[in-house]
Design a protein around this motif. Structure first.
Motif, PDB file in Angstrom:
ATOM      1  N   LEU A  60      -5.533   9.760   4.991  1.00  0.00           N
ATOM      2  CA  LEU A  60      -4.126  10.149   4.761  1.00  0.00           C
ATOM      3  C   LEU A  60      -3.399   8.767   4.865  1.00  0.00           C
ATOM      4  O   LEU A  60      -2.485   8.846   3.948  1.00  0.00           O
ATOM      5  N   PHE A  61      -3.701   7.949   6.011  1.00  0.00           N
ATOM      6  CA  PHE A  61      -2.694   6.795   6.445  1.00  0.00           C
ATOM      7  C   PHE A  61      -2.865   5.708   5.033  1.00  0.00           C
ATOM      8  O   PHE A  61      -2.137   5.101   4.696  1.00  0.00           O
ATOM      9  N   ILE A  62      -4.124   5.758   4.727  1.00  0.00           N
ATOM     10  CA  ILE A  62      -4.471   4.798   3.612  1.00  0.00           C
ATOM     11  C   ILE A  62      -3.303   5.330   2.368  1.00  0.00           C
ATOM     12  O   ILE A  62      -3.004   4.227   1.713  1.00  0.00           O
ATOM     13  N   ALA A  63      -3.438   6.430   2.098  1.00  0.00           N
ATOM     14  CA  ALA A  63      -2.626   7.031   1.023  1.00  0.00           C
ATOM     15  C   ALA A  63      -1.049   6.553   1.334  1.00  0.00           C
ATOM     16  O   ALA A  63      -0.367   6.466   0.314  1.00  0.00           O
ATOM     17  N   THR A  64      -0.594   6.734   2.496  1.00  0.00           N
ATOM     18  CA  THR A  64       0.611   6.328   2.723  1.00  0.00           C
ATOM     19  C   THR A  64       1.028   4.834   2.565  1.00  0.00           C
ATOM     20  O   THR A  64       2.026   4.471   1.856  1.00  0.00           O
ATOM     21  N   LEU A  65      -0.108   3.906   2.884  1.00  0.00           N
ATOM     22  CA  LEU A  65       0.337   2.421   2.644  1.00  0.00           C
ATOM     23  C   LEU A  65       0.237   2.258   0.987  1.00  0.00           C
ATOM     24  O   LEU A  65       0.968   1.566   0.696  1.00  0.00           O
ATOM     25  N   GLU A  66      -0.796   2.933   0.498  1.00  0.00           N
ATOM     26  CA  GLU A  66      -0.660   2.934  -1.296  1.00  0.00           C
ATOM     27  C   GLU A  66       0.980   3.377  -1.745  1.00  0.00           C
ATOM     28  O   GLU A  66       1.197   2.789  -2.798  1.00  0.00           O
ATOM     29  N   ASN A  67       1.230   4.523  -1.235  1.00  0.00           N
ATOM     30  CA  ASN A  67       2.550   4.934  -1.454  1.00  0.00           C
ATOM     31  C   ASN A  67       3.563   3.915  -1.424  1.00  0.00           C
ATOM     32  O   ASN A  67       4.540   3.485  -2.427  1.00  0.00           O
ATOM     33  N   GLU A  68       3.625   3.194  -0.164  1.00  0.00           N
ATOM     34  CA  GLU A  68       4.625   2.185   0.057  1.00  0.00           C
ATOM     35  C   GLU A  68       4.650   1.000  -0.855  1.00  0.00           C
ATOM     36  O   GLU A  68       5.622   0.360  -1.142  1.00  0.00           O
ATOM     37  N   GLN A  69       3.180   0.707  -0.876  1.00  0.00           N
ATOM     38  CA  GLN A  69       3.220  -0.415  -1.982  1.00  0.00           C
ATOM     39  C   GLN A  69       3.573  -0.182  -3.489  1.00  0.00           C
ATOM     40  O   GLN A  69       4.224  -1.233  -4.037  1.00  0.00           O
ATOM     41  N   LYS A  70       3.576   1.087  -3.864  1.00  0.00           N
ATOM     42  CA  LYS A  70       3.970   1.511  -5.066  1.00  0.00           C
ATOM     43  C   LYS A  70       5.565   1.415  -5.143  1.00  0.00           C
ATOM     44  O   LYS A  70       6.198   0.816  -5.920  1.00  0.00           O
ATOM     45  N   VAL A  71       6.076   1.862  -3.883  1.00  0.00           N
ATOM     46  CA  VAL A  71       7.675   1.781  -3.723  1.00  0.00           C
ATOM     47  C   VAL A  71       8.240   0.331  -4.062  1.00  0.00           C
ATOM     48  O   VAL A  71       9.064  -0.110  -4.551  1.00  0.00           O
ATOM     49  N   THR A  72       7.488  -0.546  -3.160  1.00  0.00           N
ATOM     50  CA  THR A  72       7.821  -1.664  -2.962  1.00  0.00           C
ATOM     51  C   THR A  72       7.835  -2.399  -4.385  1.00  0.00           C
ATOM     52  O   THR A  72       8.746  -3.277  -4.714  1.00  0.00           O
ATOM     53  N   GLU A  73       6.821  -2.155  -5.197  1.00  0.00           N
ATOM     54  CA  GLU A  73       6.827  -2.737  -6.639  1.00  0.00           C
ATOM     55  C   GLU A  73       7.817  -2.395  -7.431  1.00  0.00           C
ATOM     56  O   GLU A  73       8.525  -3.212  -8.001  1.00  0.00           O
ATOM     57  N   ALA A  74       8.217  -0.906  -7.182  1.00  0.00           N
ATOM     58  CA  ALA A  74       9.403  -0.550  -7.841  1.00  0.00           C
ATOM     59  C   ALA A  74      10.669  -1.156  -7.538  1.00  0.00           C
ATOM     60  O   ALA A  74      11.434  -1.596  -8.324  1.00  0.00           O
ATOM     61  N   ILE A  75      10.854  -1.417  -6.218  1.00  0.00           N
ATOM     62  CA  ILE A  75      12.092  -2.126  -5.764  1.00  0.00           C
ATOM     63  C   ILE A  75      12.084  -3.529  -6.226  1.00  0.00           C
ATOM     64  O   ILE A  75      13.026  -4.066  -6.742  1.00  0.00           O
ATOM     65  N   ASN A  76      11.106  -4.080  -6.530  1.00  0.00           N
ATOM     66  CA  ASN A  76      10.989  -5.623  -6.784  1.00  0.00           C
ATOM     67  C   ASN A  76      11.377  -5.784  -8.172  1.00  0.00           C
ATOM     68  O   ASN A  76      12.044  -6.523  -8.570  1.00  0.00           O
ATOM     69  N   ASN A  77      10.866  -4.573  -9.174  1.00  0.00           N
ATOM     70  CA  ASN A  77      11.357  -4.366 -10.362  1.00  0.00           C
ATOM     71  C   ASN A  77      12.767  -4.311 -10.582  1.00  0.00           C
ATOM     72  O   ASN A  77      13.346  -4.865 -11.649  1.00  0.00           O
ATOM     73  N   LEU A  78      13.225  -3.430  -9.676  1.00  0.00           N
ATOM     74  CA  LEU A  78      14.849  -3.321  -9.859  1.00  0.00           C
ATOM     75  C   LEU A  78      15.516  -4.488  -9.630  1.00  0.00           C
ATOM     76  O   LEU A  78      16.540  -4.683 -10.161  1.00  0.00           O
TER      77      LEU A  78
END
Ligand code: OFO
Length: 173
Positions: free
Chosen positions: A86-104
């Motif tokens: 479950l916590f591996i999935a949380t980190l993956e989710n955060e990495q996805k959000v970070t990428e979206a912020i960087n793109n923004l």
């Protein structure tokens, strides 16, 4: 004044923050149902934080003359093989959000929108903290192991992180 491109991209980020909020809510419920009460509290608080991130975007878009759109969220109430997974999935989710912020942020530079670029710096710093937070939780699994006894203590330790530096502070229930 927001360009149409920036307004659309910020609304897309609203969607992502809402999805994060509901994803963590579903995870909190799984943790609760499986006896990990402290991890559940941590995740409920994280879910509330993500909602705050979403609301910040609402205020910003509307203050800048645009229109924030309520997200249409579909979330899977996944079963998790283990608390660690479950916590591996949380980190993956955060990495996805970070990428979206960087793109923004890249888009703001391209569009010469310095106000939104400035506004997004808060999210850049927040993503750094959140990735750090989830990475340090995953380190606990490596340090303490995953037998029943370790999981009991690990769950307690995760609960202790609520309200700490860079950790969820809101929405404890
Ligand atoms: Fe919204 O900060 Fe994480 O996902």
């Amino acid at each position: 004044m927001l360009t149409a491109k920036i307004e659309k991209a910020l609304n897309k980020q609203i969607q992502l923050e809402a999805e994060s909020s509901f994803t963590y809510l579903a995870m909190a419920s799984w943790a609760d149902a499986n006896g990990y009460e402290n991890s559940a509290q941590f995740l409920y608080a994280q879910s509330a934080e993500e909602r705050d991130h979403m609301l910040r975007l609402f205020t910003y878009i509307n203050d800048a003359g645009g229109r924030a759109l309520a997200p249409n969220v579909k979330v899977k109430n996944d079963d998790h093989e283990s608390l660690e997974k479950l916590f591996i999935a949380t980190l993956e989710n955060e990495q996805k959000v970070t990428e979206a912020i960087n793109n923004l942020v890249d888009l703001c530079l391209k569009e010469r929108d310095h106000s939104t670029h400035n506004f997004l710096q808060w999210y850049v710093a927040e993503q750094h903290e959140e990735e750090k937070s989830f990475r340090s939780i995953l380190d606990l699994f490596k340090l303490m192991g995953t037998d029943r006894h370790s999981l009991y203590h690990l769950d307690k330790e995760i609960g202790n992180r609520i309200g700490g530096d860079g950790e969820p502070e809101n929405g404890q229930i």
